[in-house]
Every structure is written in C-alpha cells, then in structure tokens.
Design an enzyme around this catalytic site. Structure first.
Site, PDB file in Angstrom:
ATOM      1  N   HIS A  46       4.581  12.290  -8.872  1.00 42.35           N
ATOM      2  CA  HIS A  46       5.754  12.792  -9.587  1.00 42.35           C
ATOM      3  C   HIS A  46       5.293  13.922 -10.502  1.00 42.35           C
ATOM      4  CE1 HIS A  46       7.936   9.179  -8.292  1.00 42.35           C
ATOM      5  NE2 HIS A  46       6.855   8.514  -8.648  1.00 42.35           N
ATOM      6  N   CYS A  68      -4.104  -2.269  -0.170  1.00 41.52           N
ATOM      7  CA  CYS A  68      -4.327  -3.693   0.012  1.00 41.52           C
ATOM      8  C   CYS A  68      -5.265  -3.862   1.201  1.00 41.52           C
ATOM      9  CB  CYS A  68      -3.005  -4.405   0.257  1.00 41.52           C
ATOM     10  SG  CYS A  68      -3.117  -6.201   0.238  1.00 41.52           S
ATOM     11  N   SER A 118       0.838  -1.197   0.000  1.00 39.17           N
ATOM     12  CA  SER A 118       0.000   0.000   0.000  1.00 39.17           C
ATOM     13  C   SER A 118       0.873   1.247   0.000  1.00 39.17           C
ATOM     14  CB  SER A 118      -0.913  -0.015   1.229  1.00 39.17           C
ATOM     15  OG  SER A 118      -1.789  -1.123   1.182  1.00 39.17           O
TER      16      SER A 118
END
Length: 266
Positions: A121, A144, A116
């Site tokens: 970016h 998850c 997780s």
C-alpha cells in the site's frame, strides 16, 4: 536449521515480514508538492507494484493464486497477491505476472489472505504549510510452510528510494517432526540485519529490538548521508545559497529523525 527437518504432516509455521519504507522530498509551494504527488503516483502505480510483488513471489519460491490491485483518488495504490507454495504445470499461467495460477480459481479465494500473501500500500502525502513531502510504502509478506519472505528483503529495499526503513519479522505457531517434537522456528536468525546486504547496511544507521523467546524481530534503519540534490524536486542545488541549503538539509534531517524515532521534535 542446516539440515532439513523430517516433519509429520505439513510445515504450518507462519512467517510474516512487514515493513514501512519512507522517501522524503523537499518541494516548496503547493504546485510543486502536488506535482511531486503526481510523479510518485505515476512511478509507483498499481501496475508497477504488481510487477514488484510478482518478482517477490518468484524469489521466495511461491506461485500466484490471485491478484487484486487498485489505484486511488486523489493518490495512492494497493496490490494484494494471494500466493501458495507449490510448483504448477506450465499450462497454468497467470498472464498478469507470468507465474502459475490455479485453474478455475474463483475470485472469492481472495478472502483467504490470512494464509500466504503479499501486499503493498502506498501513502504519498504533504502539508501545504510544510515544504517537506513524504512517500510511505507498507509491505507485508506472509508465508505458511518452508518458503521464507526474508529471501526477498533486499529486492524490496532496492525497489524503492528508502530514507527510513522499519522492519518486523515474526514466526508464529509450531510444526512437528516425525517423533512429535514441536519446532517453533525452522531456521536460525539473530537479527533481520543478517539478511540485509552489507553494502546496504553501510548506508544506514541501524537499531534492533528483538524478543527472541517469542520469535519477534524488529529493525529500524535511517539513512546516514543526505545528498541534497537527491531530495530537491524540480530544483537544482546550485540555485540555492549556502544558508538555504543548510536550512533545507536541517528540515529533511528533522523529518527523518521524527519518523525514525516515532516522536515530534520541538
């Protein structure tokens, strides 16, 4: 699903939300272009991006394990946040974003980002022979368990000036109920658009490409209206004559369509 599943063991479904956001700007001349890049770098530096990702972590009901951030030369920034789905005691607080952090967590835990995590970016760019500059943001939210990255979708869209948005959502793996029956998805979804605010959708043309049998969902959005003043950097629209306004608007729209369609227009 409307009712909570009674599972055998841990819900190990992996849900991944990935998308690109593009902001387009008209900046004529290399000085204005470089000034635009500097402005974007300041607006979306690693500190602000960290705040956004910490807000996302809180929204989806997770907690922070580790934060890694970096500003780049000549431009751009990255932030990676390792997250987990469990409430922590108030004694364990990460001061960098006011959310829980596991005590004595070693730095090498950053290597477990295939579980997780939330990442961002940025890619500001321009070309000296083209007056159109672009700012791209890549965001990934991977969870998850029961927490869903879709809960933060509208906040992320609103956190950036978005002319084109490309979104992918995928649920991988399976989990079992107490009788051993496999579940390959634990919530209803027909389109990513179902999770986007209606007021946002009215501003965009949207297109879906979904592979339902594989739990893969893809949505692209393109801004409908161009208010030219919002796309001019350090310039007033009234400084331009009508033909210049039309030419610049056409250039902006062409750039957007090329990015949206993934091909050059000749």
């Amino acid at each position: 699903m409307e009712q909570k599943l009674s599972l055998y063991g841990f819900n190990n479904l992996t849900k991944t939300l990935s998308f690109n956001i593009y902001d387009i700007c008209y900046a004529k001349g290399q000085k204005e272009q470089k000034d635009y890049i500097e402005y974007i770098d300041e607006q979306y530096n690693s500190e602000r991006l960290t705040k956004i990702l910490c807000d996302v972590t809180e929204m989806i009901g997770a907690r922070v394990l580790n934060i890694s951030k970096q500003d780049y030369e000549p431009q751009g920034a990255s932030v990676n946040v390792l997250i987990a789905e469990k409430e922590l005691d108030k004694e364990s607080i990460d001061p960098s974003c006011n959310l829980g952090r596991l005590p004595d967590t070693p730095e090498i835990i950053h290597a477990h980002l295939d579980k997780s995590h939330v990442t961002v970016h940025t890619f500001p760019e321009y070309h000296p022979d083209n007056s159109i500059s672009t700012f791209r943001v890549d965001i990934d939210v991977s969870t998850c368990g029961t927490i869903s990255p879709l809960n933060a979708l509208n906040y992320l869209i609103a956190s950036f000036d978005s002319d084109i948005i490309t979104i992918d959502y995928r649920v991988r793996g399976f989990t079992r109920d107490v009788l051993g029956k496999k579940f390959f998805i634990d919530h209803n979804i027909t389109s990513i658009q179902d999770y986007i605010d209606k007021s946002t959708l009215t501003r965009y043309d949207a297109m879906d490409v979904n592979v339902y049998q594989s739990n893969i969902f893809h949505t692209k959005l393109l801004i409908k209206e161009i208010d030219l003043q919002n796309y001019l950097f350090k310039k007033d629209v009234y400084e331009l004559d009508p033909k210049q306004r039309l030419d610049i608007t056409d250039s902006l729209r062409r750039e957007m369509i090329e990015i949206y369609s993934g091909m050059n227009i000749y």
